[in-house]
Design an enzyme around this catalytic site. Structure first.
Site, PDB file in Angstrom:
ATOM      1  N   HIS A  57      44.291  37.372  37.111  1.00  0.00           N
ATOM      2  CA  HIS A  57      43.801  37.624  38.438  1.00  0.00           C
ATOM      3  C   HIS A  57      42.491  37.093  38.791  1.00  0.00           C
ATOM      4  O   HIS A  57      41.415  37.565  38.387  1.00  0.00           O
ATOM      5  CB  HIS A  57      44.136  38.956  38.571  1.00  0.00           C
ATOM      6  CG  HIS A  57      43.867  39.491  40.211  1.00  0.00           C
ATOM      7  ND1 HIS A  57      44.888  39.852  40.947  1.00  0.00           N
ATOM      8  CD2 HIS A  57      42.726  39.503  40.840  1.00  0.00           C
ATOM      9  CE1 HIS A  57      44.511  40.210  42.084  1.00  0.00           C
ATOM     10  NE2 HIS A  57      42.929  39.981  42.181  1.00  0.00           N
ATOM     11  N   HIS A  59      39.816  34.827  42.024  1.00  0.00           N
ATOM     12  CA  HIS A  59      39.544  34.335  43.284  1.00  0.00           C
ATOM     13  C   HIS A  59      38.594  33.123  43.245  1.00  0.00           C
ATOM     14  O   HIS A  59      37.294  33.245  43.252  1.00  0.00           O
ATOM     15  CB  HIS A  59      39.070  35.391  44.321  1.00  0.00           C
ATOM     16  CG  HIS A  59      39.864  36.449  44.504  1.00  0.00           C
ATOM     17  ND1 HIS A  59      40.702  36.472  45.571  1.00  0.00           N
ATOM     18  CD2 HIS A  59      40.119  37.523  43.622  1.00  0.00           C
ATOM     19  CE1 HIS A  59      41.403  37.541  45.723  1.00  0.00           C
ATOM     20  NE2 HIS A  59      41.108  38.283  44.502  1.00  0.00           N
ATOM     21  N   GLN A 152      44.128  37.653  53.108  1.00  0.00           N
ATOM     22  CA  GLN A 152      43.069  38.717  52.743  1.00  0.00           C
ATOM     23  C   GLN A 152      42.920  39.736  54.090  1.00  0.00           C
ATOM     24  O   GLN A 152      42.656  40.684  53.657  1.00  0.00           O
ATOM     25  CB  GLN A 152      41.752  37.977  52.656  1.00  0.00           C
ATOM     26  CG  GLN A 152      40.324  38.746  52.610  1.00  0.00           C
ATOM     27  CD  GLN A 152      40.014  39.541  51.359  1.00  0.00           C
ATOM     28  OE1 GLN A 152      39.866  38.669  50.312  1.00  0.00           O
ATOM     29  NE2 GLN A 152      40.459  40.532  51.269  1.00  0.00           N
ATOM     30  N   HIS A 210      47.900  41.872  45.778  1.00  0.00           N
ATOM     31  CA  HIS A 210      47.042  42.841  45.619  1.00  0.00           C
ATOM     32  C   HIS A 210      47.913  44.351  46.064  1.00  0.00           C
ATOM     33  O   HIS A 210      48.215  44.244  47.280  1.00  0.00           O
ATOM     34  CB  HIS A 210      45.829  42.679  46.676  1.00  0.00           C
ATOM     35  CG  HIS A 210      44.918  41.456  46.057  1.00  0.00           C
ATOM     36  ND1 HIS A 210      45.548  40.317  46.020  1.00  0.00           N
ATOM     37  CD2 HIS A 210      43.720  41.784  45.712  1.00  0.00           C
ATOM     38  CE1 HIS A 210      44.242  39.493  45.484  1.00  0.00           C
ATOM     39  NE2 HIS A 210      43.141  40.375  45.239  1.00  0.00           N
ATOM     40  N   GLU A 213      45.224  48.680  46.095  1.00  0.00           N
ATOM     41  CA  GLU A 213      43.800  48.658  45.545  1.00  0.00           C
ATOM     42  C   GLU A 213      42.723  49.676  46.506  1.00  0.00           C
ATOM     43  O   GLU A 213      42.106  49.353  47.111  1.00  0.00           O
ATOM     44  CB  GLU A 213      43.333  47.355  45.766  1.00  0.00           C
ATOM     45  CG  GLU A 213      41.842  47.153  44.958  1.00  0.00           C
ATOM     46  CD  GLU A 213      41.282  45.990  45.218  1.00  0.00           C
ATOM     47  OE1 GLU A 213      41.860  44.968  45.768  1.00  0.00           O
ATOM     48  OE2 GLU A 213      40.320  45.638  44.523  1.00  0.00           O
ATOM     49  N   ASP A 309      39.291  38.798  38.049  1.00  0.00           N
ATOM     50  CA  ASP A 309      38.994  39.026  39.377  1.00  0.00           C
ATOM     51  C   ASP A 309      37.738  38.272  40.199  1.00  0.00           C
ATOM     52  O   ASP A 309      38.186  37.445  41.150  1.00  0.00           O
ATOM     53  CB  ASP A 309      38.961  40.529  39.772  1.00  0.00           C
ATOM     54  CG  ASP A 309      39.487  41.137  41.210  1.00  0.00           C
ATOM     55  OD1 ASP A 309      39.875  39.997  41.852  1.00  0.00           O
ATOM     56  OD2 ASP A 309      39.615  42.018  41.565  1.00  0.00           O
TER      57      ASP A 309
HETATM   58 ZN   LIG Z   1      41.841  40.280  43.526  1.00  0.00          ZN
END
Ligand SMILES: [Zn+2]
Length: 436
Positions: A57, A59, A152, A210, A213, A309
């Protein structure tokens, strides 16, 4: 004559003094004291040789952008999302590509040769999508990159997210993402999970959302994710990332949920560095840790892997992409300090990650691609303890990163010594016989 032989390796499963022979980029023999010679031989006696680290995971579109256009003063997830929204219109393909390439070089040097990265598709220009597709192509000889189409700003909440997500998949993005807890209502969140899973099913793609979270124990989108996985026959192809609300859930509900997740063959990804810094931010004291229920999920047979992450982005200004740092934090946050638990934390950044990504050409077995890392450690637990130095990173049989062992010269008056922090007391774990 082999292309390469790694001699005398300790393997993560506990085997010792194993030779690994490579020809044509593949492992062609593996066992003790292999006959024959290699054009190159690496002496790994007493060293741990592992299949590469896998980051489940990440970005890459946001990495190495910390401070642009401002730093995250509150340290919260939501301020990070706001800063990223300010940065998004300023992105160019060249900027994203250069940062992602620089990051990939760090990752490779750390022995991470497979990464699943999310890419934000809530930018009508799909700037980051184009940049990361190019990075995937350019870096393919060295590192396996899977890209997740990540809405997102919310699949339903953001007006063009659906169209952009479909355009990103058309351009070659690998996996369908989502963010149900960020939709406006619980019911919108559940709808987004259903619709995104249907898109994945129709296109034969994997899913990685996701999911939950948040510290809200009533954020239960993972339940919908698991149920949709079963309904659409996607077992083994769906991942719930973060799942931090599970930390705060009622225990009875969690026990029922975990059984459903097992039935759906859901993969669970925890991001310990980020979960311990972002979660519990609304708490005074006691302050929750926020990482998902790793021990209980693993005990129920759910595959749990770990992600880094973030590295130097609006959510986390630290990091250098060291998956052993991730495993180290997982051990601490999850209180996974039993010997087998620490070994499973190492699996969380290697074999379990490969299972999450669905990598089939992975592992130290005859016939697999010759991808491996030689560590300055004797076993997985020592590797986590020391966040061990990478001595050789090998991809398709070629050494693509290497370094001499690290040791410090220590001078204490008349005596001097070489210190490398390696264990000096013999193996731990078996009952020691005390001489009388
Ligand atoms: Zn993430």
């Amino acid at each position: 004559m082999f292309d390469l032989i790694v001699r005398g390796a300790n393997l993560p499963d506990g085997r010792t003094d194993i030779d690994i022979a490579v020809a044509g980029g593949r492992i062609v023999a593996l066992g003790p004291h292999l006959p024959g010679a290699g054009r190159r031989e690496i002496d790994a006696r007493g060293r741990l040789v592992t299949p590469p680290f896998v980051d489940s995971h990440f970005h890459m579109d946001a990495t190495l952008s910390v401070g642009r256009p401002r730093v995250n003063e509150s340290g919260t997830l939501l301020e990070g999302i706001a800063i990223w929204a300010e940065q998004k219109p300023l992105l160019t393909v060249d900027d994203v590509r250069e940062r992602a390439l620089a990051f990939c070089r760090w990752a490779i040097a750390r022995g991470s040769l497979a990464i699943r990265t999310h890419v934000d598709v809530c930018d009508d220009r799909l700037t980051a999508v184009d940049a990361l597709l190019d990075v995937r192509r350019v870096m393919a000889p060295y590192i396996d990159i899977q890209i997740v189409a990540f809405p997102q700003d919310g699949f339903l909440r953001s007006p063009n997210a659906r169209a952009n997500l479909l355009r990103a998949l058309d351009r070659g993005v690998d996996v369908v993402g989502g963010i149900p807890h960020f939709e406006r209502t619980m019911s919108d969140g559940a709808t987004s999970v259903r619709e995104l899973c249907e898109i994945a099913e129709a296109r034969g793609l994997r899913v990685d959302m996701h999911c939950d979270e948040t510290d809200d124990p009533n954020s239960r989108h993972v339940e919908t994710l698991a149920a949709e996985t079963v309904r659409l026959g996607l077992q083994g192809r769906v991942t719930g990332s973060h799942l931090t609300s599970m930390h705060s859930m009622d225990n009875y509900y969690a026990s029922k949920l975990i059984a459903l997740m097992r039935e759906a063959e859901l993969h669970a990804v925890a991001n310990p560095l980020i979960n311990i810094t972002l979660q519990g931010r609304h708490d005074t004291y006691p302050k929750r840790r926020g990482m998902t229920r790793v021990r209980e999920l693993a005990a129920a047979g759910v595959n749990v892997s770990y992600g880094h992450d973030c590295v130097m982005d609006p959510w986390y200004s630290l990091g250098s992409h060291d998956m052993l740092e991730v495993a180290h934090m997982a051990v601490h946050v999850g209180q996974l300090t039993g010997r087998s638990e620490m070994r499973s934390a190492f699996a969380g950044v290697t074999t379990n990650g490969a299972a999450t990504l669905g990598l089939t050409d992975y592992g130290l077995d005859v016939g697999k691609s010759a991808d491996m890392v030689v560590l300055q450690a004797t076993d997985p637990i020592e590797a986590i303890r020391l966040r061990a130095h990478r001595l050789s990173v090998i991809r398709r049989g070629a050494v693509i990163a290497e370094s001499p062992p690290v040791a410090l010269h220590l001078s204490l008056g008349e005596t001097s010594a070489l210190v490398d922090f390696g264990a000096t007391h013999g193996p731990i774990g078996e009952r020691q016989t005390v001489a009388s």
